[in-house]
Scaffold this motif. Structure first.
Motif, mmCIF file in Angstrom:
data_model
loop_
_atom_site.group_PDB
_atom_site.id
_atom_site.type_symbol
_atom_site.label_atom_id
_atom_site.label_comp_id
_atom_site.label_asym_id
_atom_site.label_seq_id
_atom_site.Cartn_x
_atom_site.Cartn_y
_atom_site.Cartn_z
ATOM 1 N N ARG A 107 -2.851 -18.017 -8.995
ATOM 2 C CA ARG A 107 -1.793 -16.929 -8.812
ATOM 3 C C ARG A 107 -2.281 -15.610 -9.257
ATOM 4 O O ARG A 107 -2.143 -14.679 -8.676
ATOM 5 C CB ARG A 107 -0.647 -17.259 -9.472
ATOM 6 N N VAL A 108 -2.950 -15.610 -10.431
ATOM 7 C CA VAL A 108 -3.446 -14.378 -10.893
ATOM 8 C C VAL A 108 -4.286 -13.681 -9.929
ATOM 9 O O VAL A 108 -4.363 -12.418 -9.838
ATOM 10 C CB VAL A 108 -4.276 -14.565 -12.496
ATOM 11 N N LEU A 109 -5.530 -14.468 -9.494
ATOM 12 C CA LEU A 109 -6.316 -13.819 -8.471
ATOM 13 C C LEU A 109 -5.590 -13.228 -7.165
ATOM 14 O O LEU A 109 -6.044 -12.375 -6.793
ATOM 15 C CB LEU A 109 -7.201 -15.104 -8.077
ATOM 16 N N ARG A 110 -4.596 -14.132 -6.673
ATOM 17 C CA ARG A 110 -3.831 -13.780 -5.655
ATOM 18 C C ARG A 110 -3.120 -12.418 -5.974
ATOM 19 O O ARG A 110 -2.815 -11.547 -4.874
ATOM 20 C CB ARG A 110 -2.947 -14.854 -5.217
ATOM 21 N N ASP A 111 -2.604 -12.109 -6.853
ATOM 22 C CA ASP A 111 -1.802 -11.139 -7.308
ATOM 23 C C ASP A 111 -2.276 -9.656 -8.035
ATOM 24 O O ASP A 111 -1.895 -8.802 -7.979
ATOM 25 C CB ASP A 111 -0.663 -11.362 -8.733
ATOM 26 N N ILE A 112 -3.916 -9.794 -7.727
ATOM 27 C CA ILE A 112 -4.534 -8.513 -8.187
ATOM 28 C C ILE A 112 -4.650 -7.619 -7.265
ATOM 29 O O ILE A 112 -4.741 -7.724 -6.097
ATOM 30 C CB ILE A 112 -5.945 -8.944 -8.309
ATOM 31 N N PRO A 113 -3.679 -6.311 -7.569
ATOM 32 C CA PRO A 113 -3.470 -5.262 -6.751
ATOM 33 C C PRO A 113 -4.659 -4.154 -6.184
ATOM 34 O O PRO A 113 -4.308 -2.971 -6.896
ATOM 35 C CB PRO A 113 -2.295 -4.700 -7.220
ATOM 36 N N LEU A 114 -5.683 -4.738 -5.787
ATOM 37 C CA LEU A 114 -6.874 -3.892 -5.719
ATOM 38 C C LEU A 114 -6.425 -2.526 -4.563
ATOM 39 O O LEU A 114 -7.079 -1.663 -5.032
ATOM 40 C CB LEU A 114 -8.082 -4.583 -5.085
ATOM 41 N N THR A 115 -5.883 -2.806 -3.677
ATOM 42 C CA THR A 115 -5.826 -1.738 -2.803
ATOM 43 C C THR A 115 -4.879 -0.815 -3.513
ATOM 44 O O THR A 115 -4.977 0.314 -3.266
ATOM 45 C CB THR A 115 -4.911 -2.366 -1.302
ATOM 46 N N ARG A 116 -3.887 -1.246 -4.077
ATOM 47 C CA ARG A 116 -2.976 -0.252 -4.745
ATOM 48 C C ARG A 116 -3.629 0.353 -5.705
ATOM 49 O O ARG A 116 -3.216 1.571 -6.130
ATOM 50 C CB ARG A 116 -1.588 -0.947 -5.392
ATOM 51 N N ILE A 117 -4.496 -0.001 -6.595
ATOM 52 C CA ILE A 117 -5.250 0.554 -7.685
ATOM 53 C C ILE A 117 -6.310 1.672 -7.145
ATOM 54 O O ILE A 117 -6.283 2.546 -7.727
ATOM 55 C CB ILE A 117 -5.992 -0.501 -8.382
ATOM 56 N N GLU A 118 -6.824 1.177 -5.911
ATOM 57 C CA GLU A 118 -7.727 2.417 -5.485
ATOM 58 C C GLU A 118 -6.996 3.454 -5.025
ATOM 59 O O GLU A 118 -7.505 4.697 -5.102
ATOM 60 C CB GLU A 118 -8.717 1.555 -4.365
ATOM 61 N N ALA A 119 -5.740 3.212 -4.420
ATOM 62 C CA ALA A 119 -5.065 4.193 -3.908
ATOM 63 C C ALA A 119 -4.641 5.129 -5.035
ATOM 64 O O ALA A 119 -4.609 6.424 -4.754
ATOM 65 C CB ALA A 119 -3.851 3.846 -3.207
#
Length: 238
Positions: A107-119
């Motif tokens: 679940r932790v891996l699934r919840d990593i918000p990479l796109t939101r962080i890059e934005a």
């Protein structure tokens, strides 16, 4: 989290809010390690509660880097002017996740918000401060080096309450518009791109103009270098 650690903030640490809650309280943020290696730590209320840690190495998607080399048997480095730097997009290069047991890994891996962080890190005000301290695409992988306890204060740095930028802009009369106008467009659109799935539409509604007008403003803001040319639509709702 220990209040002692939360007060530590080494020189060179830079914190970027990712998502805010009521009254500007930051509930997700990224704290950059001092230096120029691009490593940062992602923090959130959820990750803190689970005892999880997410480390990210950021870099630029274009440009020329200074790389170590050997000339006549001696260490040397070669650098050339980075003409593409103003148009670079900040992207995630490497990810290191650490979590406690209890079956939360998937679940932790699934919840990593990479796109939101890059934005978030590509919002113009933050990007302008980060772009000169991040490596470009030609730099080899730089494994994360664990800090000693006395040097890990950047892990625990917390941003101050955050005021969202205005998403309305004052449109000057006449055909020619100054840089200040397109800077305001970049700040508003960059923020919406980080927190919304429909940034152009929301900005059009707030300014009472067609979406096509917003697209034109954003295109010109990119041309003038206030938004990276490589910016992708990475918004995610809060």
């Amino acid at each position: 989290m220990s209040s002692h650690f939360s007060e530590l903030r080494p020189r060179g640490t830079f914190v970027v809010p990712v998502t805010t809650g009521p009254r500007g309280v930051v509930i997700e943020w990224v704290s950059f390690r001092p230096g120029h290696d691009g490593w940062a730590v992602y923090r959130s209320q959820q990750f803190d509660a689970e005892g999880s840690w997410l480390f990210l190495r950021f870099g630029l998607d274009r440009g020329i880097d200074t790389e170590p080399a050997t000339v006549d048997g001696r260490p040397a480095a070669v650098a050339r002017p980075n003409d593409e730097l103003p148009q670079a997009f900040i992207e995630v290069r490497e990810v290191l996740v650490s979590f406690k047991g209890g079956g939360v890994a998937a679940r932790v891996l699934r919840d990593i918000p990479l796109t939101r962080i890059e934005a978030a890190v590509n919002q113009p005000d933050y990007r302008a401060k980060l772009i000169h301290r991040l490596p470009g695409p030609d730099v080899s992988q730089r494994p994360f080096e664990w800090d000693s306890p006395e040097n890990s204060g950047w892990w625990f740095a917390h941003p101050h309450p955050y005021a969202s930028p205005k998403i309305t802009v004052e449109v000057p009369e006449g055909r020619g518009r100054p840089d200040e106008f397109y800077e305001a467009v970049a700040r508003a659109y960059g923020y919406l791109n980080a927190v919304s799935t429909r940034p152009a539409s929301e900005m059009a509604e707030a300014n009472d103009v067609p979406v096509s007008t917003i697209h034109g403003w954003v295109k010109e803001a990119r041309r003038r270098g206030f938004l990276p040319a490589g910016e992708r639509s990475k918004g995610r709702g809060q």
